[in-house]
Design a protein around this motif. Sequence first.
Motif, PDB file in Angstrom:
ATOM      1  N   LYS A  12       0.829  -1.209   0.000  1.00 36.83           N
ATOM      2  CA  LYS A  12       0.000   0.000   0.000  1.00 36.83           C
ATOM      3  C   LYS A  12       0.868   1.266   0.000  1.00 36.83           C
ATOM      4  O   LYS A  12       0.501   2.278  -0.598  1.00 36.83           O
ATOM      5  CB  LYS A  12      -0.906  -0.004   1.228  1.00 36.83           C
ATOM      6  N   ASN A  13       2.008   1.213   0.656  1.00 35.53           N
ATOM      7  CA  ASN A  13       2.867   2.389   0.802  1.00 35.53           C
ATOM      8  C   ASN A  13       4.071   2.380  -0.133  1.00 35.53           C
ATOM      9  O   ASN A  13       5.022   3.122   0.075  1.00 35.53           O
ATOM     10  CB  ASN A  13       3.339   2.495   2.248  1.00 35.53           C
ATOM     11  N   LYS A  14       4.015   1.562  -1.155  1.00 33.43           N
ATOM     12  CA  LYS A  14       5.115   1.475  -2.105  1.00 33.43           C
ATOM     13  C   LYS A  14       5.153   2.731  -2.968  1.00 33.43           C
ATOM     14  O   LYS A  14       4.159   3.100  -3.590  1.00 33.43           O
ATOM     15  CB  LYS A  14       4.933   0.234  -2.980  1.00 33.43           C
ATOM     16  N   PRO A  15       6.292   3.411  -3.013  1.00 30.04           N
ATOM     17  CA  PRO A  15       6.377   4.612  -3.852  1.00 30.04           C
ATOM     18  C   PRO A  15       6.332   4.246  -5.339  1.00 30.04           C
ATOM     19  O   PRO A  15       6.616   3.114  -5.718  1.00 30.04           O
ATOM     20  CB  PRO A  15       7.733   5.214  -3.479  1.00 30.04           C
ATOM     21  N   GLU A  16       5.971   5.203  -6.157  1.00 33.87           N
ATOM     22  CA  GLU A  16       5.930   4.985  -7.599  1.00 33.87           C
ATOM     23  C   GLU A  16       7.344   4.791  -8.123  1.00 33.87           C
ATOM     24  O   GLU A  16       8.289   5.410  -7.639  1.00 33.87           O
ATOM     25  CB  GLU A  16       5.303   6.190  -8.297  1.00 33.87           C
ATOM     26  N   SER A  17       7.449   3.936  -9.130  1.00 33.13           N
ATOM     27  CA  SER A  17       8.748   3.723  -9.759  1.00 33.13           C
ATOM     28  C   SER A  17       9.154   4.964 -10.525  1.00 33.13           C
ATOM     29  O   SER A  17       8.321   5.617 -11.166  1.00 33.13           O
ATOM     30  CB  SER A  17       8.697   2.533 -10.711  1.00 33.13           C
ATOM     31  N   LEU A  18      10.416   5.282 -10.462  1.00 32.52           N
ATOM     32  CA  LEU A  18      10.950   6.410 -11.207  1.00 32.52           C
ATOM     33  C   LEU A  18      11.836   5.881 -12.325  1.00 32.52           C
ATOM     34  O   LEU A  18      12.528   4.872 -12.146  1.00 32.52           O
ATOM     35  CB  LEU A  18      11.777   7.316 -10.295  1.00 32.52           C
ATOM     36  N   PRO A  19      11.843   6.544 -13.461  1.00 30.25           N
ATOM     37  CA  PRO A  19      12.735   6.086 -14.536  1.00 30.25           C
ATOM     38  C   PRO A  19      14.193   6.329 -14.143  1.00 30.25           C
ATOM     39  O   PRO A  19      14.503   7.230 -13.361  1.00 30.25           O
ATOM     40  CB  PRO A  19      12.323   6.952 -15.729  1.00 30.25           C
ATOM     41  N   LEU A  20      15.061   5.488 -14.687  1.00 32.57           N
ATOM     42  CA  LEU A  20      16.487   5.698 -14.451  1.00 32.57           C
ATOM     43  C   LEU A  20      16.906   7.022 -15.078  1.00 32.57           C
ATOM     44  O   LEU A  20      16.364   7.424 -16.116  1.00 32.57           O
ATOM     45  CB  LEU A  20      17.304   4.557 -15.051  1.00 32.57           C
ATOM     46  N   PRO A  21      17.864   7.698 -14.484  1.00 36.90           N
ATOM     47  CA  PRO A  21      18.298   8.975 -15.073  1.00 36.90           C
ATOM     48  C   PRO A  21      19.011   8.746 -16.403  1.00 36.90           C
ATOM     49  O   PRO A  21      19.641   7.715 -16.615  1.00 36.90           O
ATOM     50  CB  PRO A  21      19.274   9.531 -14.024  1.00 36.90           C
ATOM     51  N   GLU A  22      18.860   9.693 -17.282  1.00 40.04           N
ATOM     52  CA  GLU A  22      19.583   9.658 -18.553  1.00 40.04           C
ATOM     53  C   GLU A  22      20.998  10.158 -18.292  1.00 40.04           C
ATOM     54  O   GLU A  22      21.196  11.217 -17.706  1.00 40.04           O
ATOM     55  CB  GLU A  22      18.898  10.556 -19.588  1.00 40.04           C
TER      56      GLU A  22
END
Length: 193
Positions: A12-22
Amino acid sequence: MSREAILNAVRKNKPESLPLPEIDLGLFEEEINLVETFIDNLKFVGGRAVQLNNMTEIDAEIKKLYPNASKIVSCVKESALGTISINKETEPHGLEDIDLAIIKGELAVAENGAIWVTENDFTIRALPFITNDLVLIVSRNDIYLHMHHVYEAISKRDRTFGVFISGPSKTADIEQCLVVGAHGAISLTVLIV
């Protein structure tokens, strides 16, 4: 809380995935001699490198560097020094008294003296860590500048076991007492062909 309640709370508290930085790899480009930089950085982490002119010099160089090695596992066809044969059924604990292992290194990294080896090049995963001394053979054409380049190259591989080895095994305690060979090979020699 029950196990299931804990797992549900985590989900429930899992943060959204972020894309790897370019990353602009051009920022890391340098005009340096890759072989010399690799040798210097390998020496800095406790290993040594020897440049050879061709593959036929491998056995003579190994005999010169390790004259007392008698229990040798060679995983490369370019070396006839192997005295012990291994296969997938070999019990790793039975390799505890190996003097020397000779393994192909697939890629090397100039910036940190690391060598990428995979289980495709040594049958028993414990071999590079259980041997007293380790020799890795690397082509000078397979030395990359930075880890960024190597990660790009190995991303195209079969997903098998692989590991970066940089220098002999070593550890230091809080008093900064360095112990070489604590968790693996006492020495690492890289033959650059």
